[in-house]
Design a protein around this motif. Structure first.
Motif, PDB file in Angstrom:
ATOM      1  N   LEU A 163      93.352  17.918  51.267  1.00 20.95           N
ATOM      2  CA  LEU A 163      94.317  16.823  51.255  1.00 20.95           C
ATOM      3  C   LEU A 163      95.694  17.341  50.830  1.00 20.95           C
ATOM      4  N   ALA A 164      95.742  18.076  49.738  1.00 22.61           N
ATOM      5  CA  ALA A 164      97.014  18.615  49.244  1.00 22.61           C
ATOM      6  C   ALA A 164      97.619  19.610  50.226  1.00 22.61           C
ATOM      7  N   GLY A 165      96.749  20.315  50.948  1.00 21.53           N
ATOM      8  CA  GLY A 165      97.222  21.307  51.914  1.00 21.53           C
ATOM      9  C   GLY A 165      97.606  20.729  53.265  1.00 21.53           C
ATOM     10  N   GLY A 166      97.284  19.466  53.508  1.00 23.10           N
ATOM     11  CA  GLY A 166      97.705  18.810  54.740  1.00 23.10           C
ATOM     12  C   GLY A 166      96.697  18.811  55.875  1.00 23.10           C
ATOM     13  N   SER A 167      95.489  19.362  55.665  1.00 27.29           N
ATOM     14  CA  SER A 167      94.523  19.309  56.766  1.00 27.29           C
ATOM     15  C   SER A 167      93.781  17.967  56.796  1.00 27.29           C
ATOM     16  N   LEU A 168      93.955  17.150  55.765  1.00 30.20           N
ATOM     17  CA  LEU A 168      93.518  15.756  55.759  1.00 30.20           C
ATOM     18  C   LEU A 168      94.761  14.906  55.558  1.00 30.20           C
ATOM     19  N   ASP A 169      94.829  13.789  56.257  1.00 29.25           N
ATOM     20  CA  ASP A 169      95.995  12.912  56.143  1.00 29.25           C
ATOM     21  C   ASP A 169      95.743  11.692  55.269  1.00 29.25           C
ATOM     22  N   LEU A 170      94.510  11.230  55.220  1.00 30.50           N
ATOM     23  CA  LEU A 170      94.185  10.018  54.480  1.00 30.50           C
ATOM     24  C   LEU A 170      92.816  10.192  53.873  1.00 30.50           C
ATOM     25  N   PHE A 171      92.690   9.752  52.613  1.00 34.12           N
ATOM     26  CA  PHE A 171      91.433   9.906  51.899  1.00 34.12           C
ATOM     27  C   PHE A 171      91.302   8.767  50.887  1.00 34.12           C
ATOM     28  N   PRO A 172      90.246   7.949  50.961  1.00 33.78           N
ATOM     29  CA  PRO A 172      90.054   6.920  49.942  1.00 33.78           C
ATOM     30  C   PRO A 172      89.637   7.599  48.638  1.00 33.78           C
ATOM     31  N   GLU A 173      90.235   7.190  47.539  1.00 33.35           N
ATOM     32  CA  GLU A 173      89.975   7.864  46.268  1.00 33.35           C
ATOM     33  C   GLU A 173      90.033   6.868  45.125  1.00 33.35           C
ATOM     34  N   TYR A 174      89.366   7.169  44.045  1.00 30.12           N
ATOM     35  CA  TYR A 174      89.409   6.361  42.831  1.00 30.12           C
ATOM     36  C   TYR A 174      90.632   6.785  42.034  1.00 30.12           C
ATOM     37  N   THR A 175      91.472   5.831  41.684  1.00 33.49           N
ATOM     38  CA  THR A 175      92.721   6.176  41.003  1.00 33.49           C
ATOM     39  C   THR A 175      92.473   6.875  39.669  1.00 33.49           C
ATOM     40  N   GLY A 176      91.542   6.375  38.884  1.00 35.01           N
ATOM     41  CA  GLY A 176      91.291   6.975  37.574  1.00 35.01           C
ATOM     42  C   GLY A 176      90.690   8.363  37.660  1.00 35.01           C
ATOM     43  N   THR A 177      89.770   8.548  38.579  1.00 40.57           N
ATOM     44  CA  THR A 177      89.103   9.836  38.699  1.00 40.57           C
ATOM     45  C   THR A 177      90.045  10.906  39.230  1.00 40.57           C
ATOM     46  N   ILE A 178      90.836  10.572  40.241  1.00 43.07           N
ATOM     47  CA  ILE A 178      91.756  11.575  40.772  1.00 43.07           C
ATOM     48  C   ILE A 178      92.874  11.855  39.772  1.00 43.07           C
ATOM     49  N   LEU A 179      93.282  10.855  39.001  1.00 35.92           N
ATOM     50  CA  LEU A 179      94.281  11.093  37.962  1.00 35.92           C
ATOM     51  C   LEU A 179      93.743  12.097  36.947  1.00 35.92           C
ATOM     52  N   GLN A 180      92.510  11.922  36.499  1.00 39.71           N
ATOM     53  CA  GLN A 180      91.919  12.859  35.540  1.00 39.71           C
ATOM     54  C   GLN A 180      91.761  14.254  36.142  1.00 39.71           C
ATOM     55  N   TYR A 181      91.492  14.320  37.421  1.00 41.44           N
ATOM     56  CA  TYR A 181      91.359  15.617  38.100  1.00 41.44           C
ATOM     57  C   TYR A 181      92.706  16.352  38.136  1.00 41.44           C
TER      58      TYR A 181
ATOM     59  N   THR B  97     100.169   3.718  38.009  1.00 43.93           N
ATOM     60  CA  THR B  97     101.525   4.200  37.728  1.00 43.93           C
ATOM     61  C   THR B  97     101.505   5.677  37.350  1.00 43.93           C
ATOM     62  N   ALA B  98     100.568   6.060  36.481  1.00 46.54           N
ATOM     63  CA  ALA B  98     100.455   7.466  36.065  1.00 46.54           C
ATOM     64  C   ALA B  98     100.092   8.352  37.258  1.00 46.54           C
ATOM     65  N   LEU B  99      99.229   7.846  38.131  1.00 47.10           N
ATOM     66  CA  LEU B  99      98.833   8.624  39.305  1.00 47.10           C
ATOM     67  C   LEU B  99     100.019   8.875  40.230  1.00 47.10           C
TER      68      LEU B  99
END
Length: 173
Positions: A93-111, A126-128
């Protein structure tokens, strides 16, 4: 679309997939149709996207919902479902080979930010938005929430004096 995705509705989608063994894509299309979101159009004509998902049913059906809605609006969508864990899909996702990804806001923030301390849905969102790298954007959050739970039998809870997850830590000391 996010406003129509409620916690109760998400539970119903999972019931169809996990308990009734229905196909996630068929469940996604049915949900879009029943929420008047599966209509065809041309608002995304000419857009080409790759939508990904982690390897668990809830994330797959959410990816299917977004991919199918975009396809119905004329986008050319490639699905890359069941990619695996966050350590596998986040770099894509960060590298651009994925354009859209459903994610949990709290979990990805902690990651992304191991020191994040926000807890309410709005504060986490907001923090995310501040923690994401410049090339990623968090879309509006859905009203649906997912929370993990630990379940024990009443007998086990009584035997060990358990009423919260924190009580489990006390028993290991």
């Amino acid at each position: 679309m996010q406003a129509k995705l409620t916690t109760e509705g998400l539970g119903e989608l999972l019931d169809k997939i996990q308990n009734k063994k229905q196909d996630p894509d068929a469940v996604a299309k049915e949900w879009l149709s029943s929420n008047s979101l599966g209509t065809t159009g041309t608002s995304a004509k000419g857009v080409t996207l790759t939508v990904g998902s982690a390897n668990f049913p809830e994330n797959v059906v959410l990816a299917d919902i977004y991919a199918d809605a975009l396809t119905a609006q004329g986008a050319t969508v490639t699905k890359k479902l069941n990619i695996g864990s966050r350590e596998k899909y986040y770099p894509a996702l960060a590298g651009g080979s994925l354009d859209l990804f459903p994610e949990y806001t709290g979990t990805i923030l902690q990651y992304i930010d191991k020191n994040a301390s926000a807890t309410s849905p709005d504060d986490v969102y907001t923090a995310l938005t501040k923690a994401l790298p410049a090339n990623l954007v968090a879309l509006d959050k859905a009203e649906a929430q997912d929370s993990d739970a630990v379940v024990v039998t009443k007998q086990t809870a009584q035997k060990y004096g358990l009423s919260s997850i924190a009580d489990l830590a006390k028993k290991t000391k």
